[in-house]
Design a protein around this motif. Sequence first.
Motif, PDB file in Angstrom:
ATOM      1  N   THR A   1      35.381  37.410  33.476  1.00 53.89           N
ATOM      2  CA  THR A   1      34.548  37.895  34.579  1.00 53.89           C
ATOM      3  C   THR A   1      33.148  37.283  34.605  1.00 53.89           C
ATOM      4  O   THR A   1      32.391  37.568  35.516  1.00 53.89           O
TER       5      THR A   1
ATOM      6  N   TRP B   1      28.252  39.993  36.888  1.00 51.22           N
ATOM      7  CA  TRP B   1      29.333  40.400  35.981  1.00 51.22           C
ATOM      8  C   TRP B   1      28.803  41.500  35.078  1.00 51.22           C
ATOM      9  O   TRP B   1      27.618  41.820  35.101  1.00 51.22           O
TER      10      TRP B   1
ATOM     11  N   GLY C   1      34.623  32.257  35.166  1.00 49.76           N
ATOM     12  CA  GLY C   1      35.814  33.061  34.927  1.00 49.76           C
ATOM     13  C   GLY C   1      36.771  33.086  36.103  1.00 49.76           C
ATOM     14  O   GLY C   1      36.440  32.682  37.218  1.00 49.76           O
TER      15      GLY C   1
ATOM     16  N   LEU D   1      37.108  44.183  40.497  1.00 46.81           N
ATOM     17  CA  LEU D   1      37.369  42.811  40.096  1.00 46.81           C
ATOM     18  C   LEU D   1      38.515  42.261  40.926  1.00 46.81           C
ATOM     19  O   LEU D   1      39.503  42.960  41.192  1.00 46.81           O
TER      20      LEU D   1
ATOM     21  N   GLN E   1      38.994  49.996  34.211  1.00 46.12           N
ATOM     22  CA  GLN E   1      39.545  48.654  34.352  1.00 46.12           C
ATOM     23  C   GLN E   1      40.412  48.267  33.159  1.00 46.12           C
ATOM     24  O   GLN E   1      41.389  47.521  33.306  1.00 46.12           O
TER      25      GLN E   1
ATOM     26  N   ARG F   1      25.237  45.440  34.739  1.00 44.44           N
ATOM     27  CA  ARG F   1      25.429  44.250  35.558  1.00 44.44           C
ATOM     28  C   ARG F   1      24.388  43.190  35.207  1.00 44.44           C
ATOM     29  O   ARG F   1      23.211  43.490  35.047  1.00 44.44           O
TER      30      ARG F   1
ATOM     31  N   LEU G   1      39.172  40.342  28.973  1.00 47.37           N
ATOM     32  CA  LEU G   1      38.773  40.656  30.343  1.00 47.37           C
ATOM     33  C   LEU G   1      37.300  40.326  30.550  1.00 47.37           C
ATOM     34  O   LEU G   1      36.922  39.784  31.597  1.00 47.37           O
ATOM     35  N   HIS G   2      36.450  40.642  29.577  1.00 47.06           N
ATOM     36  CA  HIS G   2      35.041  40.275  29.700  1.00 47.06           C
ATOM     37  C   HIS G   2      34.895  38.768  29.904  1.00 47.06           C
ATOM     38  O   HIS G   2      34.113  38.314  30.740  1.00 47.06           O
TER      39      HIS G   2
ATOM     40  N   LEU H   1      37.978  35.788  37.444  1.00 44.59           N
ATOM     41  CA  LEU H   1      37.770  36.982  38.254  1.00 44.59           C
ATOM     42  C   LEU H   1      36.304  37.103  38.637  1.00 44.59           C
ATOM     43  O   LEU H   1      35.430  36.615  37.925  1.00 44.59           O
ATOM     44  N   PHE H   2      36.056  37.780  39.755  1.00 45.20           N
ATOM     45  CA  PHE H   2      34.679  38.074  40.136  1.00 45.20           C
ATOM     46  C   PHE H   2      34.603  39.498  40.641  1.00 45.20           C
ATOM     47  O   PHE H   2      35.603  40.078  41.080  1.00 45.20           O
ATOM     48  N   GLU H   3      33.419  40.070  40.547  1.00 45.95           N
ATOM     49  CA  GLU H   3      33.222  41.441  41.002  1.00 45.95           C
ATOM     50  C   GLU H   3      32.572  41.453  42.381  1.00 45.95           C
ATOM     51  O   GLU H   3      31.625  40.711  42.648  1.00 45.95           O
TER      52      GLU H   3
END
Length: 412
Positions: A78, A185, A82, A94, A58, A192, A74-75, A84-86
């Motif tokens: 997420t 995340w 944040g 992401l 990533q 995780r 980036l951390h 972004l989501f996973e």
Amino acid sequence: MPRGIALSGREARWLALAAQRLGRARPKGPIVRRHLGTTVEALGILQVDAINVLERTQFVVLFSRVGAFEMQQLHAMTGPGGELFEYWAHAAALMPVSRQPLLRWKMAQASPYGDSPVHAARWRAWRDAHADYIDTILAEVRERGPLSASRLSDPRRRDGQWWARRSIGRMALEWLFVHGELAAWRTPSFERVYDLPERVLPASVLSQATPSIEDAHRHLLVVAARSLGVATMRELALCYRIRPALAKARLAELVEAGELVSVSVEGWPEPAYMPRDVRVARPSRDQAALLSPFDSLIRDRDRARRLFGFDYTIEVYTPAPDRRFGYFVLPVLLGDTLVGRLDLKADRKASALIVAGAFLESGMDSEVIAPAVAAELDAMRRWLGLASIVVGGRGDLAPALHSAARSLSSQG
């Protein structure tokens, strides 16, 4: 763009590079969260993976597009609140958090890999056998807050190899994550962490109505088309693991509605699709780019072969004596051509970027390619905080690359 347009193979390649943010120069100046967010938005999917021989994919994918950035950014994007989501697309990935409602149809299924009856039956059987324990795990997260599998009060560890080594607790957390009852995340060590969706995702997203499966599929197929530039039905369907028969029907509707256009591409055995408002333009980027094996430009090996004439197999899982190029091999993009591949490793103890092997594609000139590749290696070295580049002797690009890297070092 009119229906039925014909593209050359090179034009298709240019469309793919532009869509993937590899057809233009990197942003100038410091890289901030906005750059990362717009890049992930354009890519559609940023695959995550635990392999860290160089750096996790990533981060490498983003470096290829925007250059040196602070990985902590980036951390920060997420976790709770944040951008972004996973979740599961073609793999764990992401995505912009605004797309969460479009993936609820996946959460309603019994498997993150799609609606395969075999996967669904296995997941249902596992759930039925552990229903009470799964409820206990959900209650524990609700009461204690964010938890990793290692912090569960009753993780129910198991012995075994690879996936069989996962604890029952981790599998329960994964079940709840897959079905949207938990969000998650990653920590910097790639573990995780799970929590309730309402404590991770924005209320404005969670409160949105769930679209029909058909609407979600149409929207995701348009997203996939914009991220790939031009693609076949199978390639578009694979992005979010939509069944091909369903994707085919939705694509016909999108063409009829004018959101996508059907095109033919020179040398492609089946029709392709592209956004109607996209225009073909020659790439302007003159820097080389080192592509992660999981990069979205090349992750579909058949597509990479048709677009670039590039045969690529990741050899991470191949026994060492049987590897042709190496363990973690990055294709090298220069202009609109994949010109070679490098077997790379970050030796953090020695503070060195190790080029264990450097190989040219057929017909490429090492004296032309080596300086551009050396410059990109030097940029990656500095991004990773390493002191030197060490080029080994394996591969037909290695001698010229060694000289080019040494010349850079003497100038620096």
